[in-house]
Write an enzyme that holds these catalytic residues in place. Structure first.
Site, short mmCIF file in Angstrom:
data_model
loop_
_atom_site.label_atom_id
_atom_site.label_comp_id
_atom_site.label_asym_id
_atom_site.label_seq_id
_atom_site.Cartn_x
_atom_site.Cartn_y
_atom_site.Cartn_z
N ILE A 191 -0.95 -45.74 35.28
CA ILE A 191 -0.59 -44.42 34.95
C ILE A 191 0.56 -43.77 35.78
O ILE A 191 1.02 -42.99 35.38
CB ILE A 191 -1.74 -43.88 34.48
CG1 ILE A 191 -1.74 -42.49 33.34
CG2 ILE A 191 -2.88 -42.75 35.77
CD1 ILE A 191 -3.21 -42.27 32.83
N ASN A 209 -12.22 -34.53 39.96
CA ASN A 209 -14.36 -34.47 39.54
C ASN A 209 -13.91 -32.29 39.86
O ASN A 209 -12.99 -32.05 40.06
CB ASN A 209 -14.61 -34.81 41.15
CG ASN A 209 -13.53 -34.97 42.82
OD1 ASN A 209 -13.55 -33.41 42.88
ND2 ASN A 209 -13.08 -35.80 43.27
N ASP A 229 -7.72 -40.51 40.45
CA ASP A 229 -7.70 -39.86 40.62
C ASP A 229 -6.47 -39.92 42.55
O ASP A 229 -5.36 -38.82 42.72
CB ASP A 229 -8.89 -38.90 41.40
CG ASP A 229 -8.80 -36.96 41.83
OD1 ASP A 229 -7.63 -37.16 41.78
OD2 ASP A 229 -10.01 -36.93 42.41
N SER A 251 -13.95 -41.54 33.01
CA SER A 251 -15.81 -41.21 33.96
C SER A 251 -15.57 -43.42 33.85
O SER A 251 -17.15 -43.73 34.28
CB SER A 251 -16.61 -40.82 32.51
OG SER A 251 -16.39 -39.73 32.71
N GLY A 282 -14.70 -45.30 35.16
CA GLY A 282 -14.95 -46.07 37.38
C GLY A 282 -16.12 -45.70 37.60
O GLY A 282 -17.78 -46.33 37.02
N TYR A 334 -17.54 -43.30 37.84
CA TYR A 334 -18.96 -42.29 36.50
C TYR A 334 -19.50 -43.18 35.86
O TYR A 334 -20.12 -43.10 35.31
CB TYR A 334 -18.22 -41.04 36.04
CG TYR A 334 -17.76 -39.90 37.18
CD1 TYR A 334 -18.33 -39.73 38.52
CD2 TYR A 334 -17.04 -38.88 36.23
CE1 TYR A 334 -18.21 -38.95 39.45
CE2 TYR A 334 -16.66 -37.77 36.74
CZ TYR A 334 -16.97 -38.18 38.68
OH TYR A 334 -16.94 -36.82 39.53
N1 AR6 Z 1 -3.59 -45.97 36.84
C1 AR6 Z 1 -4.70 -46.08 35.44
N2 AR6 Z 1 -5.87 -46.34 35.48
C2 AR6 Z 1 -6.29 -46.42 37.08
C3 AR6 Z 1 -5.76 -46.69 37.94
C4 AR6 Z 1 -4.78 -46.43 38.01
N3 AR6 Z 1 -3.23 -45.50 39.12
N4 AR6 Z 1 -6.86 -46.05 39.35
C5 AR6 Z 1 -8.06 -46.67 38.37
N5 AR6 Z 1 -7.98 -46.79 37.10
P1 AR6 Z 1 -11.80 -43.33 37.66
P2 AR6 Z 1 -14.23 -41.62 36.87
C6 AR6 Z 1 -8.54 -46.53 36.09
O1 AR6 Z 1 -12.95 -43.90 38.69
O2 AR6 Z 1 -15.05 -42.76 36.14
C7 AR6 Z 1 -12.90 -40.45 41.17
O3 AR6 Z 1 -12.98 -40.26 42.98
C8 AR6 Z 1 -10.30 -47.44 35.86
O4 AR6 Z 1 -10.34 -48.94 36.46
O5 AR6 Z 1 -10.49 -43.08 38.45
O6 AR6 Z 1 -14.01 -40.17 35.87
C9 AR6 Z 1 -12.75 -38.54 41.23
O7 AR6 Z 1 -12.15 -37.96 42.08
C10 AR6 Z 1 -11.33 -47.12 35.31
O8 AR6 Z 1 -11.58 -47.65 34.27
O9 AR6 Z 1 -12.94 -42.13 37.44
C11 AR6 Z 1 -13.59 -38.48 40.94
O10 AR6 Z 1 -14.95 -38.57 41.49
C12 AR6 Z 1 -10.74 -45.67 35.00
O11 AR6 Z 1 -8.88 -45.40 35.65
C13 AR6 Z 1 -14.84 -39.78 39.77
O12 AR6 Z 1 -13.60 -40.93 40.83
C14 AR6 Z 1 -10.82 -44.14 35.84
O13 AR6 Z 1 -12.36 -44.66 36.65
C15 AR6 Z 1 -14.18 -39.28 39.01
O14 AR6 Z 1 -14.90 -41.36 37.83
#
Ligand code: AR6
Length: 168
Positions: A10, A23, A33, A121, A123, A125
């Site tokens: 993204i 978060n 993030d 959420s 990943g 979460y």
């Molecule tokens: N581009 C698009 N999607 C991505 C990317 C990217 N560069 N990197 C990961 N994803 P997550 P959450 C996907 O864990 O579950 C953080 O530490 C990933 O594969 O990023 O909402 C925050 O600070 C997954 O499908 O977010 C919070 O503490 C999706 O993005 C916590 O993680 C969401 O995964 C939030 O957890």
């Protein structure tokens, strides 16, 4: 409004607004993030710190959204939203839907015409991909908005496939 799904990172998107799965601390983390802060540079963290100092001393509540600069990203704004941690014991889907609704509301306030969402959420979460996709697509379809280009940018194959199915 058009909804599309894309596979990839993204942080490479060109859009008015890029949504961050943040978060409550707003001070960064892993996953998308971490990627957004790394690619966008320190201006984003600085703006998040200002928000902590002014409006969100206790953190950004789950289900809400707030915008900052996008720093060096090819976007005007990053919209930070806090997804719920998935729970097997409690239905938190209203909070996940709220992330998409509130992000679109903030985008409308800013006058954004295009927005890129990650799978909030889905990943760290631990939200199951099929359900995360269904809630994301249904909520965006149901939400009245002036944004005319909504993209879901999915990083992994399983989540991408889930969004493909949810989109029908
Ligand atoms: N581009 C698009 N999607 C991505 C990317 C990217 N560069 N990197 C990961 N994803 P997550 P959450 C996907 O864990 O579950 C953080 O530490 C990933 O594969 O990023 O909402 C925050 O600070 C997954 O499908 O977010 C919070 O503490 C999706 O993005 C916590 O993680 C969401 O995964 C939030 O957890």
């Amino acid at each position: 409004m058009g909804i599309s799904i894309l596979k990839g990172d993204i942080t490479l998107q060109h859009a008015d607004a890029i949504v961050n799965a943040a978060n409550s601390s707003l001070l960064g983390g892993g996953g998308v993030d971490g990627a957004i802060h790394r690619a966008g540079g320190p201006a984003i963290l600085e703006a998040c710190r200002d928000l902590r100092a002014s409006r969100y001393g206790r953190g950004l509540p789950t289900g809400q959204a707030v915008a900052t600069t996008a720093g060096r990203l090819h976007a005007r704004w990053v919209i930070h939203t806090v997804g719920p941690v998935h729970s097997p014991d409690e239905d938190r889907s209203a909070l996940l839907a709220s992330c998409y609704r509130e992000s679109l509301r903030v985008a409308d306030e800013l006058g954004a015409a295009s927005i890129a969402f990650p799978a909030v959420s889905a990943g760290v979460y631990r939200w199951p991909a099929a359900s995360a996709a269904q809630i994301a697509v249904a909520t965006v379809r149901e939400t009245p908005t002036e944004v005319d280009d909504v993209r879901f940018v999915l990083f992994n194959d399983e989540v991408y496939a889930a969004f493909e199915r949810a989109l029908g």
